[in-house]
Design an enzyme around this catalytic site. Structure first.
Site, PDB file in Angstrom:
ATOM      1  N   ARG A  97       0.871  -1.184   0.000  1.00  0.00           N
ATOM      2  CA  ARG A  97       0.000   0.000   0.000  1.00  0.00           C
ATOM      3  C   ARG A  97       0.904   1.228   0.000  1.00  0.00           C
ATOM      4  NH1 ARG A  97      -2.847   2.935   4.404  1.00  0.00           N
ATOM      5  NH2 ARG A  97      -4.790   3.834   3.596  1.00  0.00           N
ATOM      6  N   ASN A 174      -7.194   8.119   2.463  1.00  0.00           N
ATOM      7  CA  ASN A 174      -6.808   7.560   3.749  1.00  0.00           C
ATOM      8  C   ASN A 174      -7.627   8.171   4.889  1.00  0.00           C
ATOM      9  OD1 ASN A 174      -4.779   5.981   5.407  1.00  0.00           O
ATOM     10  ND2 ASN A 174      -4.496   8.028   6.280  1.00  0.00           N
ATOM     11  N   GLU A 175      -8.206   7.315   5.721  1.00  0.00           N
ATOM     12  CA  GLU A 175      -8.884   7.726   6.954  1.00  0.00           C
ATOM     13  C   GLU A 175      -9.663   9.030   6.753  1.00  0.00           C
ATOM     14  OE1 GLU A 175      -5.826   7.694   9.923  1.00  0.00           O
ATOM     15  OE2 GLU A 175      -5.436   5.569   9.656  1.00  0.00           O
ATOM     16  N   HIS A 241      -8.674   0.117   9.887  1.00  0.00           N
ATOM     17  CA  HIS A 241      -7.348   0.289  10.478  1.00  0.00           C
ATOM     18  C   HIS A 241      -7.429  -0.082  11.952  1.00  0.00           C
ATOM     19  CE1 HIS A 241      -6.036   3.360   7.152  1.00  0.00           C
ATOM     20  NE2 HIS A 241      -6.428   2.187   6.670  1.00  0.00           N
ATOM     21  N   TYR A 243      -5.813  -0.237  15.499  1.00  0.00           N
ATOM     22  CA  TYR A 243      -4.816   0.184  16.488  1.00  0.00           C
ATOM     23  C   TYR A 243      -5.440   0.047  17.869  1.00  0.00           C
ATOM     24  CZ  TYR A 243      -2.150   1.775  12.453  1.00  0.00           C
ATOM     25  OH  TYR A 243      -1.451   1.824  11.277  1.00  0.00           O
ATOM     26  N   GLU A 270      -4.405  -1.138   7.716  1.00  0.00           N
ATOM     27  CA  GLU A 270      -3.281  -0.746   8.567  1.00  0.00           C
ATOM     28  C   GLU A 270      -3.449  -1.409   9.926  1.00  0.00           C
ATOM     29  OE1 GLU A 270      -2.529   3.362   9.257  1.00  0.00           O
ATOM     30  OE2 GLU A 270      -2.746   3.948   7.145  1.00  0.00           O
ATOM     31  N   TRP A 299       1.434  -1.516   9.094  1.00  0.00           N
ATOM     32  CA  TRP A 299       2.051  -0.192   9.083  1.00  0.00           C
ATOM     33  C   TRP A 299       3.336  -0.264   9.889  1.00  0.00           C
ATOM     34  CZ3 TRP A 299       0.566   4.196   6.529  1.00  0.00           C
ATOM     35  CH2 TRP A 299       1.360   5.335   6.774  1.00  0.00           C
TER      36      TRP A 299
END
Length: 555
Positions: A97, A174-175, A241, A243, A270, A299
């Site tokens: 990516r 992105n996001e 994503h 996290y 990610e 990531w």
């Protein structure tokens, strides 16, 4: 999640999003280049490269493709890209990516640069996921731009992308929303997809979640079907994503399984092994992705700064100096090296049209009131069986219950004292699916009667927050293992952390499942766990608890 990377000049730039990091302003660069003339709109049958079918991403040869790879910050480290792509391929990646900039927050990657990146991906036999990074945290991050602006960029560089549909997936932005205004995600994403289709893009499109990519509001999860249906080509993949929001295995499994069960394509676009906004459960992310046959992209390769340098997989872009995170994602259990398969457009696949043999008739074990474990004789294939799809049968209707990489799976979310019929399909690396196995019929166990469990809920409260100590007592005659406690908050309480149990919240509903050391509640015994949460207004206490679906006495 907001990460920071150092540019070649040493300045730190905000790269993705965490709700804890402070915004980092950057200079807006002038956009250049004219708009391309839109082509004819794309129909559902127009895809000539990657495409989505029945919730799966297929390559141009019709083979099932599961992304395994990393993110690379090309827009800040353009000089490293040729070697970086070569190195991540050598370590087993099948996908990269690539971070690009529209020119609104960071220096624009122009048409020639995009074409060069695509060419380098192809030289290294990598699938290229291209993403526009300037949308990161729109509505909350200074200088972030809209998805509509990202579409302008893709149309500007369209000449570098036409004809590359076999090799390129287009990650729109992105996001694209932070924690402010994320309610617009559904409409904004649908509009962006339709503009791209009207402009003639036939590529598979990838849509990032809001809330800095982590979708803690479940906006993407609950509206993904609407967005997918709004794509006239039905060729959109969703990207979560993971996290700090995904710091427990239960949260990871629940989120990904919901997409798999709905037959909506999703990848983990990610994730990392650690972060300041919480410690993501990378083991669960990788294991669940492998179990469900879903892609993941870690990531990131190298170049992180601003306190998250530990997210570098290669120290100083040197593949001989892998960090602990690099070792984990490339060489660990369910890692890239063990699970990655090259896209058939590079490996010469697509000639495999022979499906696997049908799996053996499933047999049931560990039958409970809400779940059952199934096992079956493995299929054989001339290449390799990559996954098994367990389906629930209701007359002529099939509903996918779960997907497993092995010949064993546990189906959850069942109703007590109910008969179910299950069967299994096998899939190979080329996407061929076997004939269906013979079915098995299973009747779940009755629910425990009221009185077999009792719950104590004690609160230590302060202004806007509280800790709750929860004790679950087994008043029955047999031990209870792998338990599940469900309850609902009466107000707007939101759980932030827990100990001695994994706690997942969806709206007001809360579910607690054990840690390994609290797995079993002995007959006549108890286990205790705690949670920390916030609230506004009144902090009412839950009025009802159920253990494995059976009501408990409230003490």
């Amino acid at each position: 999640m907001r990460k920071r990377l150092a540019t070649a000049a040493g300045a730190l730039l905000a790269m993705a999003a965490s709700t804890l990091a402070a915004p980092h302003a950057t200079a807006r660069e002038a956009d250049s280049g004219g708009k391309a003339t839109p082509s004819a709109p794309v129909s559902a049958s127009a895809a000539t490269g990657f495409h989505v079918r029945d919730g799966r991403l297929l390559d141009a040869n019709g083979g099932d493709f599961v992304m395994r790879g990393v993110n690379h910050a090309h827009t800040w480290y353009t000089n490293t890209t040729p070697k970086a792509l070569k190195d991540v391929k050598a370590l087993g990646s099948n996908t990269v990516r690539v971070v690009l900039a529209t020119g609104d927050r960071w220096t624009r990657n122009d048409t020639a640069d995009v074409a060069a990146v695509v060419d380098q991906c192809k030289q290294n036999r990598l699938v290229c996921v291209l993403e526009a990074h300037d949308t990161t945290g729109y509505g909350e991050q200074d200088g972030a731009v809209t998805l509509d602006r990202a579409v302008d960029y893709w149309i500007d560089v369209q000449s570098a992308l036409k004809g590359q549909e076999k090799y390129v997936v287009l990650n729109i932005g992105n996001e694209p929303h932070g924690n402010t205004g994320y309610q617009a995600w559904t409409a904004d994403t649908s509009a962006a997809i339709n503009r791209l289709r009207t402009a003639g893009f036939t590529h598979t499109l990838m849509a990032d979640a809001p809330n800095w990519g982590q979708d803690w509001s479940f906006t993407m999860r609950d509206n993904a079907q609407r967005v997918f249906s709004a794509d006239p080509a039905r060729n959109t993949v969703f990207s979560i994503h993971m996290y700090g929001v995904f710091d427990t295995a239960a949260e990871v499994r629940d989120y990904l399984n919901r997409f798999a069960s709905a037959r909506l394509p999703i990848v983990v676009g990610e994730f990392g092994h650690d972060h300041s906004d919480g410690n993501p459960d990378e083991d669960a992310i990788m294991a669940t992705a492998e179990q469900l046959g879903l892609g993941y992209l870690g990531w990131s390769w190298s170049g992180n700064g601003g306190g998250v340098e530990y997210l570098d997989m290669a120290v100083g872009f040197d593949p001989s100096r892998l960090s602990p995170w690099g070792e984990r994602i490339f060489n660990g259990a369910h890692g890239i090296k063990a699970t990655s398969r090259e896209a058939s457009v590079y490996s010469g696949g697509g000639s495999d049209t022979r499906p696997p043999t049908a799996p053996g008739t499933p047999t049931a074990s560990d039958v409970r009131s809400d779940r059952v474990t199934l096992g079956w004789a493995a299929s054989t294939d001339d290449t390799a069986v990559t996954a098994y799809d367990v389906v629930r049968l209701d007359g002529a209707t099939e509903t996918r219950a779960t997907t497993s990489a092995t010949n064993r799976a546990t189906v959850t979310g069942l109703t007590p004292s109910t008969a179910y019929a299950f069967a299994v399909y096998a899939r190979d690396a080329a996407g061929n699916r076997s004939a269906r196995s013979a079915p098995v019929t299973v009747t779940t166990a009755p629910a425990q009667s009221t009185g077999a469990c009792a719950v104590t809920y004690r609160v230590q409260e302060w202004n806007g927050g509280f800790n709750a100590d929860v004790t679950v007592r087994n008043t029955g005659a047999a031990a209870v293992s792998d338990w599940r406690l469900d309850f609902a908050f009466p107000g707007d309480q939101r759980v932030h952390s827990a100990w001695n149990a994994k706690v997942v919240q969806q709206g007001s509903q809360v579910r607690a499942t054990p840690e390994p050391w609290t797995r079993t509640i002995p007959a006549g015994g108890s286990v205790s766990f705690g949670l920390s949460a916030s609230f506004t207004g009144t902090n009412g206490t839950p009025t009802a608890f159920s253990l494995d679906g059976a009501p408990c006495t409230r003490l």
